[in-house]
Design a protein around this motif. Structure first.
Motif, PDB file in Angstrom:
ATOM      1  N   MET A   1       0.839  -1.166   0.000  1.00  0.00           N
ATOM      2  CA  MET A   1       0.000   0.000   0.000  1.00  0.00           C
ATOM      3  C   MET A   1       0.891   1.239   0.000  1.00  0.00           C
ATOM      4  O   MET A   1       1.772   1.384   0.833  1.00  0.00           O
ATOM      5  CB  MET A   1      -0.876  -0.037   1.253  1.00  0.00           C
ATOM      6  CG  MET A   1      -1.700   1.144   1.457  1.00  0.00           C
ATOM      7  SD  MET A   1      -2.788   0.762   2.856  1.00  0.00           S
ATOM      8  CE  MET A   1      -3.258   2.329   3.310  1.00  0.00           C
ATOM      9  N   SER A   2       0.662   2.135  -0.899  1.00  0.00           N
ATOM     10  CA  SER A   2       1.430   3.364  -0.966  1.00  0.00           C
ATOM     11  C   SER A   2       0.525   4.551  -0.679  1.00  0.00           C
ATOM     12  O   SER A   2      -0.675   4.515  -0.927  1.00  0.00           O
ATOM     13  CB  SER A   2       2.093   3.503  -2.333  1.00  0.00           C
ATOM     14  OG  SER A   2       1.111   3.709  -3.311  1.00  0.00           O
ATOM     15  N   LEU A   3       1.147   5.590  -0.152  1.00  0.00           N
ATOM     16  CA  LEU A   3       0.390   6.789   0.200  1.00  0.00           C
ATOM     17  C   LEU A   3       0.359   7.740  -0.984  1.00  0.00           C
ATOM     18  O   LEU A   3       1.316   7.838  -1.757  1.00  0.00           O
ATOM     19  CB  LEU A   3       1.024   7.479   1.395  1.00  0.00           C
ATOM     20  CG  LEU A   3       1.057   6.699   2.713  1.00  0.00           C
ATOM     21  CD1 LEU A   3       1.862   7.463   3.741  1.00  0.00           C
ATOM     22  CD2 LEU A   3      -0.352   6.466   3.224  1.00  0.00           C
ATOM     23  N   SER A   4      -0.716   8.450  -1.089  1.00  0.00           N
ATOM     24  CA  SER A   4      -0.807   9.460  -2.144  1.00  0.00           C
ATOM     25  C   SER A   4       0.119  10.623  -1.793  1.00  0.00           C
ATOM     26  O   SER A   4       0.566  10.786  -0.659  1.00  0.00           O
ATOM     27  CB  SER A   4      -2.245   9.946  -2.279  1.00  0.00           C
ATOM     28  OG  SER A   4      -2.613  10.681  -1.136  1.00  0.00           O
ATOM     29  N   SER A   5       0.388  11.445  -2.762  1.00  0.00           N
ATOM     30  CA  SER A   5       1.274  12.591  -2.515  1.00  0.00           C
ATOM     31  C   SER A   5       0.661  13.563  -1.513  1.00  0.00           C
ATOM     32  O   SER A   5       1.359  14.192  -0.732  1.00  0.00           O
ATOM     33  CB  SER A   5       1.612  13.290  -3.821  1.00  0.00           C
ATOM     34  OG  SER A   5       0.445  13.795  -4.422  1.00  0.00           O
ATOM     35  N   THR A   6      -0.649  13.679  -1.488  1.00  0.00           N
ATOM     36  CA  THR A   6      -1.321  14.540  -0.516  1.00  0.00           C
ATOM     37  C   THR A   6      -1.136  13.996   0.894  1.00  0.00           C
ATOM     38  O   THR A   6      -0.857  14.751   1.827  1.00  0.00           O
ATOM     39  CB  THR A   6      -2.827  14.648  -0.836  1.00  0.00           C
ATOM     40  OG1 THR A   6      -2.983  15.093  -2.172  1.00  0.00           O
ATOM     41  CG2 THR A   6      -3.524  15.585   0.109  1.00  0.00           C
ATOM     42  N   ALA A   7      -1.262  12.692   1.067  1.00  0.00           N
ATOM     43  CA  ALA A   7      -1.083  12.068   2.380  1.00  0.00           C
ATOM     44  C   ALA A   7       0.354  12.238   2.849  1.00  0.00           C
ATOM     45  O   ALA A   7       0.620  12.512   4.026  1.00  0.00           O
ATOM     46  CB  ALA A   7      -1.472  10.598   2.319  1.00  0.00           C
TER      47      ALA A   7
END
Length: 158
Positions: A1-7
């Motif tokens: 699972m990867s985080l979005s750039s906003t997160a």
């Protein structure tokens, strides 16, 4: 699972804010000297003296509270070891280093009946308690006579 750039951006902001809060808390921590509710009472009392007076007598117990039964003066160059030996109190909280108390500083050491103590740091330009060598504890009900100096400060009188 990867985080979005906003997160990732929000996590970075939270981390930076947390580090900033920690830095602020560290910078606002109390000084190494013991601070207590009546710290600075002698300086405040002297500052409130009418400008026309040249001599004033102050009683440490009246200023600092009845729990303090004895007082001593710690003068420049006194080391932690010397304070411990002469006044039977741990002065490590003052973090004096090898040179001892700085030349521009003196402390009023207060002692309670149960062996507690507090150091009140006083700038010698304002109040010089080291003009009369006491060397030992005095009863905190004894009056400290202070006289106005030519430089505008106050000094302990004989």
């Amino acid at each position: 699972m990867s985080l979005s750039s906003t997160a990732k951006y929000l996590i970075a902001i939270v981390l930076v804010a947390w580090i900033g809060v920690l830095a602020l808390l560290i910078s606002l921590r109390p000084m190494a000297e013991t601070r207590f509710s009546t710290a600075g009472a002698l300086e405040q009392a002297v500052a409130s003296v009418a400008s026309g007076q040249g001599i004033v007598g102050l009683v440490p117990q009246d200023l600092y509270g009845e729990e303090w039964i004895a007082a001593a003066i710690v003068c420049p160059y006194a080391t932690e070891e010397g304070i411990a030996r002469n006044l039977d109190v741990d002065a490590s909280e003052l973090e004096l280093g090898g040179a001892g108390v700085p030349e521009d500083t003196n402390y009023l050491l207060l002692r309670s009946a149960d062996g507690g103590h507090a150091f009140d740091r006083i700038d010698r330009a304002d109040i010089d308690l080291c003009t009369v060598p006491l060397g030992q504890y005095i009863d905190s009900r004894a009056m400290l006579p202070l006289g106005k100096t030519e430089q505008g400060g106050w000094a302990l009188l004989n």
